[in-house]
Design a protein around this motif. Structure first.
Motif, PDB file in Angstrom:
ATOM      1  N   HIS A 171     -42.987 -17.539  31.585  1.00 33.08           N
ATOM      2  CA  HIS A 171     -42.411 -17.717  32.980  1.00 33.08           C
ATOM      3  C   HIS A 171     -41.018 -18.649  32.862  1.00 33.08           C
ATOM      4  N   VAL A 172     -39.874 -18.266  33.153  1.00 30.19           N
ATOM      5  CA  VAL A 172     -38.564 -19.154  33.435  1.00 30.19           C
ATOM      6  C   VAL A 172     -38.287 -19.409  34.951  1.00 30.19           C
ATOM      7  N   SER A 173     -38.371 -20.413  35.294  1.00 30.49           N
ATOM      8  CA  SER A 173     -38.075 -21.018  36.391  1.00 30.49           C
ATOM      9  C   SER A 173     -36.940 -20.378  37.052  1.00 30.49           C
ATOM     10  N   GLU A 174     -36.971 -20.320  38.440  1.00 32.18           N
ATOM     11  CA  GLU A 174     -35.782 -19.777  39.305  1.00 32.18           C
ATOM     12  C   GLU A 174     -34.407 -20.484  38.861  1.00 32.18           C
ATOM     13  N   GLU A 175     -34.364 -21.623  38.990  1.00 30.64           N
ATOM     14  CA  GLU A 175     -33.276 -22.506  38.584  1.00 30.64           C
ATOM     15  C   GLU A 175     -32.552 -22.287  37.308  1.00 30.64           C
ATOM     16  N   VAL A 176     -33.363 -22.236  36.463  1.00 26.70           N
ATOM     17  CA  VAL A 176     -32.991 -22.091  34.759  1.00 26.70           C
ATOM     18  C   VAL A 176     -32.586 -20.631  34.769  1.00 26.70           C
ATOM     19  N   ARG A 177     -33.183 -19.806  35.276  1.00 23.79           N
ATOM     20  CA  ARG A 177     -32.629 -18.105  35.527  1.00 23.79           C
ATOM     21  C   ARG A 177     -31.250 -18.197  35.926  1.00 23.79           C
ATOM     22  N   GLN A 178     -31.206 -18.601  37.189  1.00 25.48           N
ATOM     23  CA  GLN A 178     -29.804 -18.598  37.936  1.00 25.48           C
ATOM     24  C   GLN A 178     -28.697 -19.650  36.851  1.00 25.48           C
ATOM     25  N   ALA A 179     -29.077 -20.649  36.418  1.00 29.51           N
ATOM     26  CA  ALA A 179     -28.051 -21.318  35.730  1.00 29.51           C
ATOM     27  C   ALA A 179     -27.679 -20.380  34.270  1.00 29.51           C
ATOM     28  N   ILE A 180     -28.708 -19.653  33.679  1.00 28.72           N
ATOM     29  CA  ILE A 180     -28.230 -19.114  32.578  1.00 28.72           C
ATOM     30  C   ILE A 180     -27.419 -17.894  32.949  1.00 28.72           C
ATOM     31  N   ALA A 181     -27.718 -17.117  34.025  1.00 32.65           N
ATOM     32  CA  ALA A 181     -27.093 -16.205  34.644  1.00 32.65           C
ATOM     33  C   ALA A 181     -25.597 -16.253  34.938  1.00 32.65           C
ATOM     34  N   GLU A 182     -25.488 -17.583  35.313  1.00 31.70           N
ATOM     35  CA  GLU A 182     -24.292 -18.127  35.630  1.00 31.70           C
ATOM     36  C   GLU A 182     -23.442 -18.724  34.695  1.00 31.70           C
ATOM     37  N   ARG A 183     -23.963 -18.672  33.640  1.00 36.75           N
ATOM     38  CA  ARG A 183     -23.634 -19.167  32.157  1.00 36.75           C
ATOM     39  C   ARG A 183     -23.170 -20.938  32.309  1.00 36.75           C
ATOM     40  N   ARG A 184     -23.970 -21.282  33.022  1.00 40.16           N
ATOM     41  CA  ARG A 184     -23.980 -23.043  33.119  1.00 40.16           C
ATOM     42  C   ARG A 184     -24.528 -23.755  31.997  1.00 40.16           C
ATOM     43  N   PRO A 185     -24.347 -25.011  31.780  1.00 41.91           N
ATOM     44  CA  PRO A 185     -25.032 -25.662  30.437  1.00 41.91           C
ATOM     45  C   PRO A 185     -26.448 -25.864  30.779  1.00 41.91           C
ATOM     46  N   VAL A 186     -27.562 -25.313  29.990  1.00 39.00           N
ATOM     47  CA  VAL A 186     -28.763 -25.746  30.256  1.00 39.00           C
ATOM     48  C   VAL A 186     -29.114 -26.533  28.963  1.00 39.00           C
ATOM     49  N   VAL A 187     -30.160 -27.328  29.317  1.00 35.84           N
ATOM     50  CA  VAL A 187     -30.600 -28.091  28.020  1.00 35.84           C
ATOM     51  C   VAL A 187     -32.086 -28.072  27.994  1.00 35.84           C
ATOM     52  N   ALA A 188     -32.868 -27.660  26.898  1.00 34.30           N
ATOM     53  CA  ALA A 188     -34.241 -27.778  26.584  1.00 34.30           C
ATOM     54  C   ALA A 188     -34.818 -28.982  26.553  1.00 34.30           C
ATOM     55  N   LEU A 189     -36.072 -29.483  27.076  1.00 32.18           N
ATOM     56  CA  LEU A 189     -36.584 -30.493  26.744  1.00 32.18           C
ATOM     57  C   LEU A 189     -38.108 -30.415  26.390  1.00 32.18           C
ATOM     58  N   GLU A 190     -38.618 -31.206  25.415  1.00 34.60           N
ATOM     59  CA  GLU A 190     -39.947 -30.665  25.188  1.00 34.60           C
ATOM     60  C   GLU A 190     -40.857 -31.673  25.917  1.00 34.60           C
ATOM     61  N   SER A 191     -42.170 -31.211  25.924  1.00 37.30           N
ATOM     62  CA  SER A 191     -43.324 -31.889  26.654  1.00 37.30           C
ATOM     63  C   SER A 191     -44.336 -32.748  26.015  1.00 37.30           C
ATOM     64  N   THR A 192     -44.345 -32.579  24.667  1.00 39.85           N
ATOM     65  CA  THR A 192     -45.202 -33.455  24.091  1.00 39.85           C
ATOM     66  C   THR A 192     -45.056 -35.023  24.150  1.00 39.85           C
ATOM     67  N   ILE A 193     -43.696 -35.254  24.269  1.00 38.48           N
ATOM     68  CA  ILE A 193     -43.365 -36.522  24.459  1.00 38.48           C
ATOM     69  C   ILE A 193     -44.014 -37.278  25.866  1.00 38.48           C
ATOM     70  N   TYR A 194     -44.259 -36.366  26.612  1.00 38.89           N
ATOM     71  CA  TYR A 194     -44.867 -36.730  27.957  1.00 38.89           C
ATOM     72  C   TYR A 194     -46.644 -36.537  27.970  1.00 38.89           C
ATOM     73  N   THR A 195     -46.954 -35.812  27.028  1.00 34.80           N
ATOM     74  CA  THR A 195     -48.529 -35.542  27.208  1.00 34.80           C
ATOM     75  C   THR A 195     -49.022 -35.988  25.956  1.00 34.80           C
ATOM     76  N   HIS A 196     -48.702 -36.638  24.920  1.00 36.54           N
ATOM     77  CA  HIS A 196     -49.023 -37.010  23.755  1.00 36.54           C
ATOM     78  C   HIS A 196     -48.470 -38.483  23.329  1.00 36.54           C
ATOM     79  N   GLY A 197     -47.203 -38.853  24.084  1.00 34.78           N
ATOM     80  CA  GLY A 197     -46.407 -39.978  23.480  1.00 34.78           C
ATOM     81  C   GLY A 197     -46.289 -41.158  24.559  1.00 34.78           C
ATOM     82  N   PHE A 198     -46.705 -41.097  25.879  1.00 32.64           N
ATOM     83  CA  PHE A 198     -46.461 -41.906  26.948  1.00 32.64           C
ATOM     84  C   PHE A 198     -47.677 -41.895  27.838  1.00 32.64           C
TER      85      PHE A 198
END
Length: 822
Positions: A39-66
């Protein structure tokens, strides 16, 4: 492909221009955002469709780092940094067996709040099928944080080309015997995503890691970061590793040029841009090597191998270096996210310029995942390197112009732009003293007239600051109006404000000659962290002389800003002396702002009913104050101040009270049904009713009992005719004045239960909880605009308050995760 509800731009190209390169049809797969596994969120879908800069962020830093809630604070901070620097964040993780690109606030909270629990998985490429496929079997609901490799895969599937993270996995020392090589490296060899990190952790074998990346065909470069000539590949906690970087890029634009060329050539390997840790947080390499040597020996002795080795070694390094490595870790992650966002912005700018070139060829090769993504879906080539390529006519490009990466001056202009909300009041340096009795002691409260053991923390606070900070984190445009002294505390407060990305345009430094001192607040809490006693020095806001520095600042500094910006909302705290409070109220009324009042304390709440001439507190429908957020003690103080000042003897007050439709015999039964018998016995709802003519909307904070909302409704308010709202209509106008200029329709009263029961051991600090509630309400009212209803915001405001209750800071940095709920 045509049978899909939507498809990529390449697949919609004219049939005459299509040709397939490299791979057969069997290697192509299609997946949609409606897939049960992706599933891709509505905000990310819209940003990519409009060719705005999108930056991916991982989640293990939250689940296993802090741990929680520090991980939620970090998640909010990193997403905010992406937005501040011109991008759209896409946090990636697995929730309920669904790979999610762009996690909503509640989704992210659900994921990170389970950090440390054994069922929370660390998901790499090999694990994706298991986690998604086995969810639902035997009632399982599998959740996990995505590692670098899994995040790369999911980002590529969504069409995201830039991914910012902390560190990269690598080849472990002694890998010639153990064969321990991170999956991150092989993923970089086959997934075309640009990864920005601070290199691999220095307990790994950096030369072998770079050799492996070369074998995989991965482009590797290090940001010069102001240095000339050759530079080292960084060693995570240290800027230098002693190993020269294969290539060097000077800036984000150069990195964007490399990514653009790499993609245009159809290369299917990834890229790695190493960003050295900021110099002020770098730990000398020799210090880290000593800690690493000891940690590796301990890991060997403990038998920590394979996947268990990295967490074990990191824990030992943290133990050996104290907080230095933790502080460095957070600093480098933030720096990488900023750098990655600016690379994404520069890439979009470059692509836009390329699209506008007059000599641009009539067609271009577009690879799978290269932003071939519409607002309704995506078609993806997945399989062996190569995938499916389509020749796309130039006319199909819809690349939008992306903003330049913000410079320091640009950031300042963005931060200091006119705001929708002005918050005027105290900016303090806070000291929180939590009573910490020795083990075995049954003492609950600190003893008077002696020293007590305590845990003492310092932070930036003040009611106005906290309200403004909460509204800012919730995504509203805010300006804090306050004053500090020309002293050490004032300088520290301004530095802390700047570090929190808040504007200081409304904060005035008063000269030392005026005798002004920066406000300070000291809270003494019991062992459950409930407030026992507080001491506040906010004298800087209390000088009422006409020629005082404060009076001149209002006339020459704050008032012009207010009149220029004309914010829709103005919030005032009761730290102002009555004379200054009157000035702010008059100024807010003159621009038609919605005015909120935060009573601060029982002693200061009374200022609202002691305004000097020529200021007068007006009543409905022209009330000076539109919203107040007292607790029960402050509500009682407001009520008694109004009575003592003669406010309840005014004719205009009586006309409104008479129109409310409250029976002459009282309304105890109705009030008990609307709230509770206990609250009625305390007189809480009765006091709110009597104050309504002066404050038409009152949100009384009841702690563990929730929030009581009492508001006066106009005669034309649709809630008076709504079946859904009928249970909360306490009374209706019965004296025939509803059609007159007074226009009172009735009273809406609703008790909202607490959204969460917070155990005593989970409470970190009660300071700022009520301010967070008020700031969130303000942000919601400002963002939703005219017609916004307070009752639709109370729930999220309570959730924000709970986050602060669990935070050491006066306002939880994790509030940003709730911003999308407004």
């Amino acid at each position: 492909m045509a049978s899909l509800p939507w498809a990529c731009r390449a697949c919609r190209a004219a049939a005459g221009t299509r040709r397939r390169l490299h791979t057969p049809a069997t290697s192509t797969r299609s997946i949609s955002t409606d897939s049960r596994f992706f599933h891709v969120s509505e905000e990310v879908r819209q940003a990519i469709a409009e060719r705005r800069p999108v930056v991916a962020l991982e989640s293990t830093i939250y689940t296993h780092g802090f741990p929680y809630p520090a991980n939620l604070s970090l998640a909010s901070r990193l997403e905010s940094l992406v937005r501040i620097n011109g991008g759209v964040p896409a946090t990636i993780g697995i929730l309920d067996g669904v790979a999610r690109v762009g996690m909503g606030a509640e989704e992210l909270i659900r994921l990170v709040s389970s950090a440390g629990q054994p069922g929370l998985l660390k998901v790499s490429r090999r694990d994706l099928g298991f986690v998604c496929g086995l969810t639902g079997a035997d009632g399982k609901a599998l959740n996990g944080g995505t590692t670098v490799s899994a995040t790369m895969i999911l980002a590529h599937m969504a069409g995201i080309r830039v991914f910012a993270t902390g560190g990269l996995g690598g080849v472990h020392r002694g890998a010639e015997q153990s064969m321990d090589v991170s999956a991150d490296l092989t993923e970089l060899g086959r997934t075309p995503v640009a990864v920005i990190s601070s290199g691999c952790k220095s307990f790994l074998d950096i030369p072998k890691t770079l050799e492996y990346l070369e074998t995989q065909g991965v482009a590797v470069a290090t940001f010069a970061d102001g240095r000339e000539g050759a530079v080292d590949f960084p060693a995570f906690w240290s800027r230098d590793s002693g190993v020269a970087s294969p290539m060097v890029v000077r800036c984000e634009t150069e990195a964007a040029r490399v990514i653009h060329a790499h993609t245009s050539l159809g290369l299917q390997s990834g890229l790695h841009f190493a960003n050295p840790i900021p110099a002020q947080h770098s730990i000398p390499q020799q210090d880290m090597e000593a800690a690493i040597y000891e940690a590796l020996n301990k890991a060997t002795s403990a038998g920590a191998t394979g996947a268990a080795s990295t967490p074990y070694i990191l824990a030992k390094i943290k133990e050996l270096t104290g907080d230095r490595s933790v502080v460095a870790n957070r600093a480098l992650v933030e720096a990488n996210v900023i750098r990655g966002t600016r690379v994404a912005v520069a890439l979009r700018t470059l692509e836009s310029e390329e699209a506008d070139r007059p000599d641009r060829p009539e067609s271009q090769v577009v690879g799978p995942g290269a932003s071939d993504f519409t607002s309704t879906g995506v078609s993806l080539g997945i399989g062996a390197p190569g995938g499916m390529y389509t020749l796309v006519p130039a006319s199909t490009s819809t690349t939008a112009t992306a903003p330049e990466p913000p410079t320091a001056s640009a950031t300042t202009s963005i931060t200091d732009r006119p705001a929708d909300i002005f918050v005027a009041g105290s900016l303090n340096v806070d000291l929180s003293c939590d009573f910490a009795p020795r083990a075995g002691s049954s003492t609950h409260t600190p003893e008077l007239q002696t020293s007590n053991p305590a845990t003492i923390a310092q932070s930036l606070g003040g009611v106005a600051h906290n309200v403004a900070r909460a509204a800012h984190l919730m995504g509203a445009s805010v300006r804090l109006c306050s004053a500090v002294g020309d002293d050490l505390a004032g300088k520290a407060a301004l530095d802390a404000l700047a570090a929190s990305d808040m504007s200081a345009a409304g904060v005035k430094t008063l000269p030392a000659a005026s005798g002004s001192r920066t406000s300070q607040y000291v809270a003494i809490n019991d062992r459950n962290k409930d407030l026992v006693l507080a001491m506040a020095d906010v004298s800087i806001l209390e000088d009422t002389a006409e020629d005082s520095a404060l009076s001149q600042t209002f006339a020459n500094f704050w008032l012009p800003q207010l009149q220029r910006a004309r914010p829709t909302h103005l919030a005032l705290d009761a730290n102002w002396a009555p004379q200054h409070l009157g000035r702010w109220l008059a100024a807010g009324q003159s621009i038609g702002a919605h005015i909120a009042f935060e009573p601060v304390s029982t002693a200061k709440a009374a200022a609202l009913f002691h305004l000097p001439q020529p200021y007068t507190l007006a009543v409905y429908p022209h009330a000076s104050v539109h919203l107040a957020t007292p607790n029960t003690h402050e509500l009682a103080a407001l009520y008694h101040a109004a009575r003592a000042s003669g406010a309840f003897e005014r004719d205009d007050w009586w006309h409104v009270i008479d129109a409310l439709g409250i029976p002459a015999t009282g309304a105890r039964v109705q009030l008990a049904l609307a709230t509770s018998s206990a609250l009625v016995d305390q007189g809480v709802p009765q006091q709110t009713l009597q104050l309504l003519p002066f404050i038409p909307c009152i949100c009384t904070k009841l702690g563990a009992q929730g929030v009581l909302l009492t508001q006066l409704l106009a005669a034309n308010d649709p809630r008076l005719r709504s079946g859904e709202d009928a249970p909360y209509i306490l009374s209706r106008c019965t004296n025939g004045t509803e059609d007159t200029a007074l226009g009172v329709g009735g009273v809406y009263m609703r008790l909202f239960p607490a959204v969460e029961h917070v155990a005593a051991e989970a409470i970190v600090s009660v300071n700022g909880v009520g301010d967070t509630f008020a700031g969130t309400l303000l942000a919601g009212l400002a963002k939703r605009g005219p017609g916004a209803r307070v009752e639709g915001l109370v729930d999220v405001a309570q959730r924000a308050a709970v986050l602060t209750l669990k935070s050491r800071e006066s306002v939880s940095p994790g509030l940003g995760t709730l911003g999308r709920l407004l």
